[in-house]
Design a protein around this motif. Sequence first.
Motif, mmCIF file in Angstrom:
data_model
loop_
_atom_site.group_PDB
_atom_site.id
_atom_site.type_symbol
_atom_site.label_atom_id
_atom_site.label_comp_id
_atom_site.label_asym_id
_atom_site.label_seq_id
_atom_site.Cartn_x
_atom_site.Cartn_y
_atom_site.Cartn_z
ATOM 1 N N ARG A 163 87.420 -31.682 -5.057
ATOM 2 C CA ARG A 163 89.095 -31.582 -5.008
ATOM 3 C C ARG A 163 89.694 -31.324 -6.550
ATOM 4 N N THR A 200 96.910 -40.348 -2.538
ATOM 5 C CA THR A 200 96.973 -39.319 -2.517
ATOM 6 C C THR A 200 97.857 -38.836 -3.320
ATOM 7 N N ASN A 249 91.079 -30.703 3.500
ATOM 8 C CA ASN A 249 91.403 -30.872 2.713
ATOM 9 C C ASN A 249 91.659 -30.170 1.490
ATOM 10 N N VAL A 251 91.817 -37.750 -1.652
ATOM 11 C CA VAL A 251 92.038 -37.050 -0.694
ATOM 12 C C VAL A 251 92.909 -37.756 1.030
#
Lengths: 47, 277, 227, 224
Positions: free
Chosen positions: B193, D82, B144, B135
Motif C-alpha cells: 500500500r 486506516t 485495498n 488497510v
Amino acid sequence: MKNLDSVFAAYVVGWGVFFVFYLTIAKRISNLRAELDRLKNTLPRAK
Amino acid sequence: MPLIESRCRFCTRALRDTDHDPRVFLNTRAFLLRSRGAAQTKLTVDQNKLSPTGLRFESIEKRYGGLYALRRVSFEISPGECAVLAGRNGSGKTTLLRIAGQLVRPTTGKLSFPRGTPDATGSARPGYVGHSTMVYDELTAEENLLLFARLQNVESPVARADDLLREVGLYERRASLVRTFSRGMRQRIAIARALIHRPSVLLLDEPATGLDPIGITWLANSLRDLNKAGCTIVISLHGESEISALATRAVRLDAGNVIADTKTGASLRDILVYGAA
Amino acid sequence: MTKRIIFGGVAILLVIAAAYAAFFIAPEERTMGLIQRIFYFHAATAWAGEMTFFVCFVANLLYVWKRQPKYDWLSVSSAEVGLACITVVLITGPIWAHPVWGIWWTWDARLTSTFVLWLLYVSYLLLRTLVEEPDRRAMLSALFGIFAFLDVPLVFFSIRWWRTQHPQPVIMGGSGSGSGLDPTMSKVFFFSVLAMHMLAAFLIVERYILEKMKSELDFLAREVETQ
Amino acid sequence: MSLFSNTAVLLSKELRTEFRSRELLTTTVVFILVVLILFSFAISPTTEESREFGPGLLWLAILFAASLMLQPCFLREQNNDTLSSLRLAVSDPFSIFLAKLIANTLFLLLTELIMLPFFAIFYNVPVLPEFHWLLLVLSLGSLGISIAGTALSAISAQARMRELLLPLLLLPLLTPVLVVSATVTVSLFERVPIVKGKGIAFLGVFDVVFLTALWLFGEYLLEE
C-alpha cells in the motif's frame, strides 16, 4: 408586597450561583498557587 | 528478452538497456527465489528518473501538553539516502516519522522536502508504513490496493495493483479479505500500500515486526532495490538485522533529542546497536 | 493583583447598585407588580450570558486560526461563565413564572431554546473533560464550540416558528426596540445589563487566570519529572 | 476535480464494505422497529393521537438510531489506522467527510424507507398521499443528521467514553432538525399546506450551514 419572597429568592439564588462559582475558582487558584510555589522551589532552574 | 519486462519492479519505469539484468525479468520467480533466501537479485536503475527527494527537519518540536515527544530536532536526509532511526521505545522515532509523513503536525518547526515538495499529484508524497497495517480488514488485498491507487490517481490502477501483489507474494491471495491474513502477510500488504503511488520518499516504522526471517530477507532486498532506484528511505529499527545493513546513515534519538548522527560505516553500527557515536 | 481586586470590587458594586435600582428606582409594573423586578436581574443575566457565549465563539475561531493556548483558555473560561449565567437565568425564570403563569415551566420558545443552549454548552464542557491531550482537546472543543454556536440561531428560530403554542407579549423585543418600556425602566435595565457584563467579565478574567496557571503547572510538573 | 473523484472512490468503498456485511443497516432497522413498538406500548395511541404524535416518535426513533449508526463511522477507521492512510492518499480531507456523510445519508434513508410501511400500519398514518413531500423531508432531515453526525463522530472518536459521548453531543445539536421535520411530517399527514414549504427551506438552511462549516473546518477534525 405580594410575591416578595419569590423576588427575594430569585436574587439570592442568582447571586448565590455566581458567588459559589467565584469561590470555587478562587479556591482552585489558591491551591494551584501553592502547588506552583512548591514545584518552583524543587526546581531551582525555573525562576 | 521481452522488452515489456524490463521495468523496475516497484515503479514500472522502463530500465535502460544497459541496466538489464536477466534475473529481473521473471518477477514472480525472482521474488520466490529471493524469499527463500536463494538468490540475491541486483538491480540498478537510473536514479534521475525518480526525481530524488530529501527530507529536512528544521527545529521540529512536538509537545503533548507538557510532555515533549521531540525537542528541536534538526537534521537533513539527502536524496537517495537510506537512513535508520534508532532509539529506545518512546524516544520519538514514531513521532518523527509521522511528522515526516505529514500525519502529525509539529508544534513548532518546519518540515521540507528539498527538490520537489509533496503535492497532490502523487509520487512526491511520502509512502508510509506504520505500526498498523493501514488497510481495511473488510476488503480484499486487491480491493485495498485498488482503493489507494484510485485515490492517488495512479495510472492503470489494476495493472499496478496486480504488479505489486505479485511483487509482495500475495497474488494468489488477492481475492481474500485482509482479515484472514497472517501477521506477515499483513505486513506485506501494508508495504504494498505504501508503494502504490511510487513514492520517492519511503518512511517505515519498524517494518520488520511480524515478519519471519525469510520475510525480513525479502524486505531487505526490496528496500535495497528501491533505494537503488533512487528512493529515499527512512526506517526506524531496533538492533541489527539485514535491514540495518542497508543503512548509509544512522540517527539515534533519545527522549526527543538527536544524540548521535553518522554516515560512516564503523560508527554507524555502533549507533545502531549500542547508541554510542 | 490589585487590578483584579479593583475590577472585582467595581463589578460587585455595580451589581449591588443594579439591584438597588431594580428595587427602589424602577417604577412598579402595572400588571405583574413586584415580581417583575426579577426581570432586571433575569434578563440582564441572559444578555450577559449570550454575550459571553459569543466571546467563546470568537475565541474558538481564533484558536482554530492561530492555535495559541491563550484562546483555548479564554474559550473555556467564557463557556463556564456563560453556563453559570444561563443557569441563573434558568433558575430565576421559573421563580418569576410561577406566580405570574401559575406554572414553573412551559415549553415556550424562549425557555426551550435557552434550555437547549444550556445543554449545548454543558456538552461542550463535558467534551473537554474527555479528551486527554491538551492540543487535541483545545482543537476538538473549539470545533464543537463553533458548531454549537452556529446551531444556536437555528434552534431559536426553529422553536420559535414551529413550537410556540401561545405567542405571548414580548417584554424586550430585539435589541433597540424597547417598545412599551417606561424610560426609567429601560434605564435601570440597561444599567443592570452593564453590571452583569462587568460581573461576567470579572469572572472570565479570574477563570482565565486559573486556566493559565493550570497549564503552567502541567509544564512545571513535566520539567520536574524529567529532572 | 480530485475532490469529487476521491469522494466517489471513497463512497464506493463505504458502500461496498457496508453491503458486504450489512451490519449497520440490519441493526438500525431492528432498532427503529423495536423503538416504534415500545412507543406504542408507552402511549397506547388512538388513531387521532397517533397522527399527531406518530411523526414525532418516528423522528425521535430515527434520531436515536442515527446516533447509534454514526458511532462506528470514524471509530472503525481507527482499528488499523486506516484514517491515516486515507489522509495520506486524498488531496482534500473534505472528501473523506463527504463520502462518509453521503453514505450515512443513504443508509439512513434506506432504513427509513424500510421502516415506513411498518410505521404506517402500526400508527395508522396515511403515508402515500403526500409521499413525494415526505420523501423530501426524510432526505433533507437525514442529510442534516448525517452532516452533523459525521462531524461529531470524528470528534467523539478521539475522546474517552466515545460510545456515550456521541449522542450527548449530537442530540442537542439536532434539535432544529427534530423540531422542523416532525412538525412538517405532521402537517403532511394532516394535510396542512402552509407549514411544509417554510419547513423544508429551513431544513435546507440547516444542511447548508453545517455542510459549509464542515467544509471549512473538517481538516482540523482529522489532524493529529
